[in-house]
Structure formats: C-alpha cells, structure tokens
Design a protein around this motif. Sequence first.
Motif, PDB file in Angstrom:
ATOM      1  N   LEU A 104     -27.716   2.040  15.238  1.00 29.81           N
ATOM      2  CA  LEU A 104     -27.545   0.618  15.549  1.00 29.81           C
ATOM      3  C   LEU A 104     -27.279  -0.225  14.300  1.00 29.81           C
ATOM      4  CD1 LEU A 104     -30.336   0.181  18.248  1.00 29.81           C
ATOM      5  CD2 LEU A 104     -27.856   0.215  18.620  1.00 29.81           C
ATOM      6  N   ALA A 105     -27.786   0.203  13.161  1.00 28.53           N
ATOM      7  CA  ALA A 105     -27.671  -0.579  11.930  1.00 28.53           C
ATOM      8  C   ALA A 105     -26.410  -0.267  11.119  1.00 28.53           C
ATOM      9  CB  ALA A 105     -28.904  -0.358  11.055  1.00 28.53           C
ATOM     10  N   ASP A 106     -25.935   0.964  11.185  1.00 36.62           N
ATOM     11  CA  ASP A 106     -24.818   1.373  10.335  1.00 36.62           C
ATOM     12  C   ASP A 106     -23.642   1.841  11.198  1.00 36.62           C
ATOM     13  OD1 ASP A 106     -23.041   2.432   8.518  1.00 36.62           O
ATOM     14  OD2 ASP A 106     -24.429   3.943   7.725  1.00 36.62           O
ATOM     15  N   PRO A 107     -22.566   1.043  11.277  1.00 37.28           N
ATOM     16  CA  PRO A 107     -21.435   1.406  12.125  1.00 37.28           C
ATOM     17  C   PRO A 107     -20.689   2.661  11.678  1.00 37.28           C
ATOM     18  CG  PRO A 107     -20.949  -0.603  10.893  1.00 37.28           C
ATOM     19  CD  PRO A 107     -22.377  -0.243  10.608  1.00 37.28           C
ATOM     20  N   ARG A 108     -20.986   3.154  10.487  1.00 33.53           N
ATOM     21  CA  ARG A 108     -20.347   4.383  10.004  1.00 33.53           C
ATOM     22  C   ARG A 108     -21.166   5.636  10.350  1.00 33.53           C
ATOM     23  NH1 ARG A 108     -18.741   0.482   6.537  1.00 33.53           N
ATOM     24  NH2 ARG A 108     -16.597   0.550   5.802  1.00 33.53           N
ATOM     25  N   VAL A 148     -13.534  -1.766  26.189  1.00 30.58           N
ATOM     26  CA  VAL A 148     -13.135  -3.181  26.175  1.00 30.58           C
ATOM     27  C   VAL A 148     -13.777  -3.876  24.978  1.00 30.58           C
ATOM     28  CG1 VAL A 148     -13.209  -5.377  27.427  1.00 30.58           C
ATOM     29  CG2 VAL A 148     -12.758  -3.242  28.675  1.00 30.58           C
ATOM     30  N   ARG A 149     -15.069  -3.619  24.763  1.00 25.54           N
ATOM     31  CA  ARG A 149     -15.764  -4.216  23.614  1.00 25.54           C
ATOM     32  C   ARG A 149     -15.115  -3.794  22.296  1.00 25.54           C
ATOM     33  NH1 ARG A 149     -21.618  -2.236  25.175  1.00 25.54           N
ATOM     34  NH2 ARG A 149     -22.137  -2.822  23.045  1.00 25.54           N
ATOM     35  N   ALA A 150     -14.804  -2.507  22.156  1.00 27.26           N
ATOM     36  CA  ALA A 150     -14.171  -2.004  20.936  1.00 27.26           C
ATOM     37  C   ALA A 150     -12.803  -2.658  20.733  1.00 27.26           C
ATOM     38  CB  ALA A 150     -14.035  -0.483  20.998  1.00 27.26           C
ATOM     39  N   ALA A 151     -12.035  -2.805  21.804  1.00 30.78           N
ATOM     40  CA  ALA A 151     -10.716  -3.435  21.706  1.00 30.78           C
ATOM     41  C   ALA A 151     -10.838  -4.889  21.252  1.00 30.78           C
ATOM     42  CB  ALA A 151      -9.995  -3.360  23.053  1.00 30.78           C
ATOM     43  N   LEU A 152     -11.827  -5.595  21.766  1.00 28.90           N
ATOM     44  CA  LEU A 152     -12.019  -6.993  21.375  1.00 28.90           C
ATOM     45  C   LEU A 152     -12.433  -7.108  19.914  1.00 28.90           C
ATOM     46  CD1 LEU A 152     -13.736  -8.414  24.572  1.00 28.90           C
ATOM     47  CD2 LEU A 152     -11.393  -8.817  23.768  1.00 28.90           C
ATOM     48  N   VAL A 153     -13.335  -6.269  19.471  1.00 30.03           N
ATOM     49  CA  VAL A 153     -13.763  -6.289  18.066  1.00 30.03           C
ATOM     50  C   VAL A 153     -12.554  -6.033  17.171  1.00 30.03           C
ATOM     51  CG1 VAL A 153     -15.134  -5.087  16.311  1.00 30.03           C
ATOM     52  CG2 VAL A 153     -16.171  -5.702  18.502  1.00 30.03           C
ATOM     53  N   TYR A 154     -11.760  -5.036  17.521  1.00 21.38           N
ATOM     54  CA  TYR A 154     -10.591  -4.694  16.714  1.00 21.38           C
ATOM     55  C   TYR A 154      -9.567  -5.833  16.721  1.00 21.38           C
ATOM     56  CZ  TYR A 154      -6.571  -2.223  14.896  1.00 21.38           C
ATOM     57  OH  TYR A 154      -5.491  -1.848  14.134  1.00 21.38           O
ATOM     58  N   ALA A 155      -9.230  -6.310  17.915  1.00 21.98           N
ATOM     59  CA  ALA A 155      -8.188  -7.327  18.036  1.00 21.98           C
ATOM     60  C   ALA A 155      -8.557  -8.621  17.319  1.00 21.98           C
ATOM     61  CB  ALA A 155      -7.911  -7.614  19.512  1.00 21.98           C
ATOM     62  N   LEU A 156      -9.817  -8.993  17.363  1.00 18.42           N
ATOM     63  CA  LEU A 156     -10.262 -10.234  16.725  1.00 18.42           C
ATOM     64  C   LEU A 156     -10.644 -10.035  15.264  1.00 18.42           C
ATOM     65  CD1 LEU A 156     -12.357 -11.677  19.678  1.00 18.42           C
ATOM     66  CD2 LEU A 156     -10.024 -12.290  18.978  1.00 18.42           C
ATOM     67  N   HIS A 161     -20.460  -4.908  13.835  1.00 22.96           N
ATOM     68  CA  HIS A 161     -21.717  -5.267  14.505  1.00 22.96           C
ATOM     69  C   HIS A 161     -21.505  -6.248  15.661  1.00 22.96           C
ATOM     70  CE1 HIS A 161     -23.550  -3.459  10.906  1.00 22.96           C
ATOM     71  NE2 HIS A 161     -24.518  -3.172  11.758  1.00 22.96           N
ATOM     72  N   ALA A 162     -20.365  -6.931  15.703  1.00 21.36           N
ATOM     73  CA  ALA A 162     -20.061  -7.827  16.820  1.00 21.36           C
ATOM     74  C   ALA A 162     -19.988  -7.054  18.140  1.00 21.36           C
ATOM     75  CB  ALA A 162     -18.763  -8.572  16.561  1.00 21.36           C
ATOM     76  N   TYR A 163     -19.708  -5.760  18.042  1.00 20.73           N
ATOM     77  CA  TYR A 163     -19.638  -4.903  19.236  1.00 20.73           C
ATOM     78  C   TYR A 163     -20.901  -5.048  20.089  1.00 20.73           C
ATOM     79  CZ  TYR A 163     -19.385  -0.561  21.944  1.00 20.73           C
ATOM     80  OH  TYR A 163     -19.363   0.366  22.969  1.00 20.73           O
ATOM     81  N   TRP A 164     -22.054  -5.112  19.448  1.00 18.55           N
ATOM     82  CA  TRP A 164     -23.330  -5.165  20.158  1.00 18.55           C
ATOM     83  C   TRP A 164     -23.568  -6.527  20.807  1.00 18.55           C
ATOM     84  CZ3 TRP A 164     -24.263  -0.424  20.725  1.00 18.55           C
ATOM     85  CH2 TRP A 164     -24.087   0.496  19.694  1.00 18.55           C
ATOM     86  N   ARG A 165     -22.765  -7.539  20.478  1.00 14.58           N
ATOM     87  CA  ARG A 165     -22.951  -8.897  20.976  1.00 14.58           C
ATOM     88  C   ARG A 165     -21.987  -9.263  22.102  1.00 14.58           C
ATOM     89  NH1 ARG A 165     -27.605 -10.477  19.683  1.00 14.58           N
ATOM     90  NH2 ARG A 165     -26.914 -12.598  19.967  1.00 14.58           N
ATOM     91  N   ILE A 166     -21.155  -8.321  22.526  1.00 16.49           N
ATOM     92  CA  ILE A 166     -20.181  -8.581  23.587  1.00 16.49           C
ATOM     93  C   ILE A 166     -20.683  -7.948  24.880  1.00 16.49           C
ATOM     94  CG2 ILE A 166     -17.804  -8.225  24.360  1.00 16.49           C
ATOM     95  CD1 ILE A 166     -17.031  -8.027  21.369  1.00 16.49           C
ATOM     96  N   ASP A 167     -20.781  -8.755  25.916  1.00 19.95           N
ATOM     97  CA  ASP A 167     -21.247  -8.291  27.224  1.00 19.95           C
ATOM     98  C   ASP A 167     -20.046  -8.208  28.163  1.00 19.95           C
ATOM     99  OD1 ASP A 167     -22.826  -7.591  29.391  1.00 19.95           O
ATOM    100  OD2 ASP A 167     -23.475  -9.643  29.792  1.00 19.95           O
ATOM    101  N   VAL A 168     -19.735  -7.020  28.620  1.00 12.83           N
ATOM    102  CA  VAL A 168     -18.594  -6.807  29.508  1.00 12.83           C
ATOM    103  C   VAL A 168     -19.130  -6.406  30.880  1.00 12.83           C
ATOM    104  CG1 VAL A 168     -16.501  -5.460  29.910  1.00 12.83           C
ATOM    105  CG2 VAL A 168     -17.126  -6.129  27.574  1.00 12.83           C
ATOM    106  N   GLN A 169     -18.888  -7.253  31.849  1.00 17.55           N
ATOM    107  CA  GLN A 169     -19.357  -7.001  33.206  1.00 17.55           C
ATOM    108  C   GLN A 169     -18.345  -6.164  33.987  1.00 17.55           C
ATOM    109  OE1 GLN A 169     -22.432  -8.054  34.527  1.00 17.55           O
ATOM    110  NE2 GLN A 169     -22.700  -8.336  32.323  1.00 17.55           N
ATOM    111  N   PRO A 170     -18.803  -5.373  34.956  1.00 17.25           N
ATOM    112  CA  PRO A 170     -17.883  -4.597  35.791  1.00 17.25           C
ATOM    113  C   PRO A 170     -16.842  -5.499  36.453  1.00 17.25           C
ATOM    114  CG  PRO A 170     -20.136  -3.904  36.182  1.00 17.25           C
ATOM    115  CD  PRO A 170     -20.206  -5.127  35.317  1.00 17.25           C
TER     116      PRO A 170
END
Length: 189
Positions: A104-108, A148-156, A161-170
């Motif tokens: 959770l702390a290290d994205p690598r 979807v979360r990964a795509a948003l982090v990449y695109a923006l 760590h922003a990945y953990w802050r995006i909530d994607v609903q079904p």
Amino acid sequence: MSVRLSLLAAARSSALLATQFDDDRPLDAVGWQEVERAAPVLCRLAAAELRYCSPSARCRETGEGLGLRPLPQPALRDCDMGRWRGRTLGEVAAAEPAAVETWLADPRSAPHGGESLLAFITRVGGWLDTRPVEDAAGLLAVAEPGVVRAALVYALQAPPHAYWRIDVQPLSVVTLAGRSGKWDLRLEA
C-alpha cells in the motif's frame, strides 16, 4: 486529431462483494439485474466503433449483456496479484501484515509476487496510448474497476498513490479524450 474513449466499469460479481483479489468470477444474479436495468441508459455506448473489454468473465458478460459484443484485450486484465489471487485483503493482512503495508505504501513493490501498482498503471497506460486516433466514432472499454482507476491515474498523470483515492462503482462510465500522452477527463450527463 484525438480519440474519445469511454470506460465502463463492469457490473458486480460476488468477488467484488468479498473484495477478493483478481478473482475471475462471472456476474452474480444481482449483477445481471443491474445490467438489465442499466441497458436502456447505456445503450448509447453501442455507438462506439471499436469495443473492448478486460478478459475477465464479468467484463465479457457485462459487455455481452448490454449487447456491446466487446473484444477481450489482455492488456486490460486486472492487476496480477500473484499468490494473493482469490484471497481477500483481510485474509492477506492477517497473514502478511508487513507485506500489505509495503504494498500500500510503495507503488513499486510487489510482495505478492505479481505485478506492482506502478507496473499495472504503466501497462494500462500503454494500452491507452496505442489506441487509434483516426476513429471518429469513439472507443469503448468494459473494464474491471481497478483498470478504470489505473487508466485515470495514467491519463491525468497523477501520482500512483492517487489510485487508492478513486472510487469506481459498477456500471459507471468515464470518458477520456485525447491522444498518446495527452488525455483529458470528460464527465458526461
């Protein structure tokens, strides 16, 4: 010229309810009902000339249930969770608390032996950046919420760590417009 890509999060499955890592379960009964109810609103997505999906059962079934007939894309698979596959976060945290903390702390890091968060985001971003830009009718991808979360982090170009802050609903939809390395987020009504 730019491309418009709509990302549709797959309907739910029992794996989503149990928060299991990388579990290729099909839609459950409630997921199928959600697809049925959402079909009249989401039918507009069928206008996309190119339609893709994550290779998981629930993404394929969501696309088929909506009449989209998407083409599975290996690059859109969920994050490879290695030996944690099929287990819940609670189970893993109880058995390997230090490994979960590191993950959770290290994205690598990839203490599970699979793919790191950074590698996952980069893989999904690589797929984004290779979409054809001459397609005026748009693109669609039915994907796992994590994709979807990964795509948003990449695109923006957000930090991993922003990945953990995006909530994607079904069955939620988000649209990206742009081209390789230059993406904009479009929220549509």
